[in-house]
Design an enzyme around this catalytic site. Sequence first.
Site, PDB file in Angstrom:
ATOM      1  N   ARG A 299      50.609 -25.196  52.150  1.00 22.38           N
ATOM      2  CA  ARG A 299      49.569 -24.415  52.006  1.00 22.38           C
ATOM      3  C   ARG A 299      48.665 -25.489  51.680  1.00 22.38           C
ATOM      4  NH1 ARG A 299      51.355 -19.551  48.169  1.00 22.38           N
ATOM      5  NH2 ARG A 299      48.907 -19.084  48.326  1.00 22.38           N
TER       6      ARG A 299
ATOM      7  N   THR B 282      55.664 -16.009  51.729  1.00 22.63           N
ATOM      8  CA  THR B 282      56.216 -16.756  53.110  1.00 22.63           C
ATOM      9  C   THR B 282      57.467 -16.199  53.634  1.00 22.63           C
ATOM     10  OG1 THR B 282      55.051 -18.785  52.015  1.00 22.63           O
ATOM     11  CG2 THR B 282      56.892 -19.033  53.862  1.00 22.63           C
TER      12      THR B 282
ATOM     13  N   LEU C  34      61.437 -19.721  48.493  1.00 22.45           N
ATOM     14  CA  LEU C  34      60.314 -19.501  49.418  1.00 22.45           C
ATOM     15  C   LEU C  34      59.141 -18.835  48.384  1.00 22.45           C
ATOM     16  CD1 LEU C  34      61.638 -18.367  52.959  1.00 22.45           C
ATOM     17  CD2 LEU C  34      60.470 -20.582  52.295  1.00 22.45           C
ATOM     18  N   ASP C  35      57.999 -18.999  48.669  1.00 26.82           N
ATOM     19  CA  ASP C  35      56.972 -18.044  47.849  1.00 26.82           C
ATOM     20  C   ASP C  35      57.091 -16.609  48.627  1.00 26.82           C
ATOM     21  OD1 ASP C  35      55.663 -20.310  47.285  1.00 26.82           O
ATOM     22  OD2 ASP C  35      54.007 -20.598  48.450  1.00 26.82           O
ATOM     23  N   ALA C  36      56.615 -15.777  47.550  1.00 23.79           N
ATOM     24  CA  ALA C  36      56.933 -14.333  48.028  1.00 23.79           C
ATOM     25  C   ALA C  36      56.277 -13.971  49.345  1.00 23.79           C
ATOM     26  CB  ALA C  36      56.404 -13.521  47.070  1.00 23.79           C
TER      27      ALA C  36
END
Length: 218
Positions: free
Chosen positions: A157, A60, A56-58
């Site tokens: 996104r 998110t 996961l993105d930081a």
Amino acid sequence: MSDFPYPILYQSPRLVVIDKPAGLPVHPGPKTTHSVEALFPLLSRRKDGPWLVHRLDADTSGCLMIALRKQALVEAQALFASGQVRKTYWAVVGKAPAEDEGVIDTPLRKVTTKEGWHMAPHADGQKATTVWRVLSRSQGRALMDLTLLTGRTHQARVHCAVLGCPIIGDDRYGGGTGTLHLMSRSLDATLTTEQVSARAEPSDTFRRTCHDFSLTLP
């Protein structure tokens, strides 16, 4: 695992799903040593793990699957790669779509510039498909449910931006500054020995924004 600082949403001898907070990277980096991987000793003391099944993105928050056994890692990653894991995200967007539901089928590829990198729609990119629906709308804004049928970097996104509805706080894709209002709401996967089902709850910031915009959380 009792010392693990974040909620554990699913747990078995082979796999766990944690509720990763926004702002916590999955890997340590040059600017931070605190990360999900840095917490692995709290999940297992085995020498051959744990491992991240996906990322996961930081910025998110939400469901993140971690394997405690190598066999579970291989099996779970194969399910992710073949699109057999049901991944649902929630996002708050600053401009509500005109329709109530739809499908975004827009290939994506990585673009690197002097300023850094981003993902962009491109006919020659990797296949990327997102099924979306509006859960609540008010004041021109919306709470959206996004089911990712593929697992491309920044897919939710970019696809929201493609729809003309960038996610609030997504400064890379037109959503302005502030906290990224994107969360991994749920993960469901059927493995040979277990059925993984995990649900993450919205953060206080996510809830407060929905309340301020008169958006109803299901």
